[in-house]
Write a protein that holds these residues in place. Structure first.
Motif, PDB file in Angstrom:
ATOM      1  N   ARG A  22       0.851  -1.205   0.000  1.00 56.94           N
ATOM      2  CA  ARG A  22       0.000   0.000   0.000  1.00 56.94           C
ATOM      3  C   ARG A  22       0.881   1.248   0.000  1.00 56.94           C
ATOM      4  O   ARG A  22       1.651   1.473   0.914  1.00 56.94           O
ATOM      5  N   GLU A  23       0.724   2.093  -1.002  1.00 60.58           N
ATOM      6  CA  GLU A  23       1.560   3.291  -1.130  1.00 60.58           C
ATOM      7  C   GLU A  23       1.016   4.432  -0.277  1.00 60.58           C
ATOM      8  O   GLU A  23       0.330   5.329  -0.761  1.00 60.58           O
ATOM      9  N   VAL A  24       1.314   4.393   0.979  1.00 61.22           N
ATOM     10  CA  VAL A  24       0.919   5.454   1.897  1.00 61.22           C
ATOM     11  C   VAL A  24       1.848   6.648   1.689  1.00 61.22           C
ATOM     12  O   VAL A  24       3.063   6.521   1.813  1.00 61.22           O
ATOM     13  N   GLY A  25       1.271   7.809   1.338  1.00 58.11           N
ATOM     14  CA  GLY A  25       2.079   9.006   1.150  1.00 58.11           C
ATOM     15  C   GLY A  25       2.752   9.110  -0.202  1.00 58.11           C
ATOM     16  O   GLY A  25       3.466  10.077  -0.455  1.00 58.11           O
ATOM     17  N   GLY A  26       2.566   8.112  -1.070  1.00 64.80           N
ATOM     18  CA  GLY A  26       3.188   8.131  -2.388  1.00 64.80           C
ATOM     19  C   GLY A  26       4.420   7.252  -2.458  1.00 64.80           C
ATOM     20  O   GLY A  26       4.944   6.789  -1.439  1.00 64.80           O
ATOM     21  N   PRO A  27       4.918   7.005  -3.660  1.00 66.99           N
ATOM     22  CA  PRO A  27       6.030   6.060  -3.848  1.00 66.99           C
ATOM     23  C   PRO A  27       7.323   6.445  -3.137  1.00 66.99           C
ATOM     24  O   PRO A  27       8.029   5.584  -2.615  1.00 66.99           O
ATOM     25  N   GLU A  28       7.663   7.732  -3.084  1.00 68.32           N
ATOM     26  CA  GLU A  28       8.919   8.125  -2.443  1.00 68.32           C
ATOM     27  C   GLU A  28       8.854   7.928  -0.935  1.00 68.32           C
ATOM     28  O   GLU A  28       9.807   7.430  -0.318  1.00 68.32           O
TER      29      GLU A  28
ATOM     30  N   TYR B  90      12.522 -10.101   0.978  1.00 70.32           N
ATOM     31  CA  TYR B  90      11.210  -9.842   0.368  1.00 70.32           C
ATOM     32  C   TYR B  90      10.919  -8.339   0.359  1.00 70.32           C
ATOM     33  O   TYR B  90      10.436  -7.787  -0.633  1.00 70.32           O
ATOM     34  N   ILE B  91      11.213  -7.673   1.474  1.00 72.49           N
ATOM     35  CA  ILE B  91      11.015  -6.230   1.558  1.00 72.49           C
ATOM     36  C   ILE B  91      11.898  -5.516   0.542  1.00 72.49           C
ATOM     37  O   ILE B  91      11.470  -4.583  -0.137  1.00 72.49           O
ATOM     38  N   ALA B  92      13.144  -5.976   0.413  1.00 68.40           N
ATOM     39  CA  ALA B  92      14.059  -5.376  -0.562  1.00 68.40           C
ATOM     40  C   ALA B  92      13.531  -5.553  -1.979  1.00 68.40           C
ATOM     41  O   ALA B  92      13.620  -4.638  -2.806  1.00 68.40           O
ATOM     42  N   GLY B  93      12.961  -6.721  -2.255  1.00 71.50           N
ATOM     43  CA  GLY B  93      12.400  -6.975  -3.578  1.00 71.50           C
ATOM     44  C   GLY B  93      11.247  -6.050  -3.910  1.00 71.50           C
ATOM     45  O   GLY B  93      11.132  -5.528  -5.029  1.00 71.50           O
ATOM     46  N   ILE B  94      10.372  -5.824  -2.919  1.00 70.60           N
ATOM     47  CA  ILE B  94       9.252  -4.899  -3.126  1.00 70.60           C
ATOM     48  C   ILE B  94       9.783  -3.483  -3.353  1.00 70.60           C
ATOM     49  O   ILE B  94       9.285  -2.736  -4.202  1.00 70.60           O
ATOM     50  N   GLY B  95      10.803  -3.125  -2.593  1.00 70.17           N
ATOM     51  CA  GLY B  95      11.391  -1.800  -2.758  1.00 70.17           C
ATOM     52  C   GLY B  95      12.011  -1.608  -4.126  1.00 70.17           C
ATOM     53  O   GLY B  95      12.042  -0.490  -4.665  1.00 70.17           O
ATOM     54  N   ASP B  96      12.495  -2.708  -4.731  1.00 70.90           N
ATOM     55  CA  ASP B  96      13.089  -2.647  -6.068  1.00 70.90           C
ATOM     56  C   ASP B  96      12.059  -2.769  -7.174  1.00 70.90           C
ATOM     57  O   ASP B  96      12.406  -2.804  -8.354  1.00 70.90           O
ATOM     58  N   GLY B  97      10.778  -2.881  -6.753  1.00 69.33           N
ATOM     59  CA  GLY B  97       9.707  -2.950  -7.753  1.00 69.33           C
ATOM     60  C   GLY B  97       9.295  -4.341  -8.147  1.00 69.33           C
ATOM     61  O   GLY B  97       8.590  -4.537  -9.153  1.00 69.33           O
TER      62      GLY B  97
END
Length: 286
Positions: A181-187, A278-285
């Motif tokens: 969930r993109e809370v506050g936007g992608p950045e 897994y978190i790193a993977g999500i962060g990398d898209g």
């Protein structure tokens, strides 16, 4: 289910009764030692009436309780403002914090461990300032900037429990939806995922991700928090956070059910090491 103050009164009374019997005293003998009527001791032990911190000190002295950590915890349950720095910092924000939130913070500040399942947002203890601001703005309507700033300050100040001595031990299971969930936007979300990675490497934090691939699980009924306290498990409590209030479950059956549910969730979740990947993977898209 009780509200926070009622739970604390009942738990305080039950613990004082245990200490009295451990000291080999009847309620009448205890009352005579502190110069009270027996009915006052009975009302305190059943949670029928509140008790002042000064009265708790009298009882603890009469029962010859020397454990400093236990004394501090029981004084906190009685609402003491001098039970340690961890238990009073939020008093400066009393004007902007609802009673249920203050009570949650008081429990969190004195707990030795916290287990939490989160299904929608990152746990407050692991949020960045930007993420906390976005979550608070979405959850609480018609906030002016001053009050919003104060609530974000409180959220960040709460995180000091992870850096105290000893620190709060945090075990968190996060549904994958929390990370997607993109809370506050992608950045903002990218920086929040980075914060989770940093926190997960702390020795007092155990973070696990429950991926969508795990399918249906017991946590689908909603998020919850289990607080555990030093010296005694009788003070443990489950907190269910609602939109306008919090519900506190104190029965042993409830504690056992939620503890077992959390253990099951941990078993179905990724390991802490795989969760970091897994978190790193999500962060990398991914």
């Amino acid at each position: 289910m009780q509200n926070g103050p009622a739970v604390r009164r009942r738990k305080l009374g039950a613990e004082l009764r245990t200490l009295r019997t451990g000291a080999g005293l009847t309620s009448g003998e205890a009352a005579r030692l502190v110069g009270w009527h027996q009915s006052k001791v009975s009302r305190i032990e059943t949670g029928a009436s509140g008790v002042k911190p000064a009265d708790v000190r009298l009882l603890l002295d009469a029962y010859e309780v020397r454990d400093a950590q236990l004394r501090e915890l029981l004084l906190m349950l009685a609402g003491s403002g001098d039970a340690g720095d961890r238990s009073r910092w939020w008093h400066a924000y009393r004007g902007v914090l609802p009673p249920t939130y203050r009570d949650f913070i008081s429990l969190e500040s004195q707990a030795s461990a916290m287990r939490t399942l989160e299904t929608t947002v990152v746990p407050g203890l692991l949020q960045t300032a930007e993420y906390a601001r976005a979550v608070t703005r979405a959850a609480v309507h018609d906030l002016d900037e001053e009050r919003l700033d104060a609530l974000v300050e409180v959220r960040l100040a709460r995180q000091d429990v992870l850096r105290s001595n000893p620190p709060l031990e945090l075990c968190a299971v996060l549904d994958e939806a929390v990370l997607r969930r993109e809370v506050g936007g992608p950045e903002v979300m990218a920086r929040q995922l980075g914060r989770l990675t940093e926190a997960a490497r702390l020795p007092q934090v155990r973070l696990q991700v429950l991926p969508f691939g795990a399918g249906a699980h017991v946590g689908l009924t909603g998020p919850f928090v289990i607080f555990s306290f030093p010296s005694t498990s009788d003070l443990d409590v489950v907190v269910l956070d609602q939109l306008t209030s919090s519900l506190y479950l104190e029965r042993k059956e409830d504690l056992m059910a939620y503890s077992e549910a959390f253990t099951t969730l941990q078993a179905h979740a990724l390991s802490p090491e795989d969760s970091l990947d897994y978190i790193a993977g999500i962060g990398d898209g991914a």
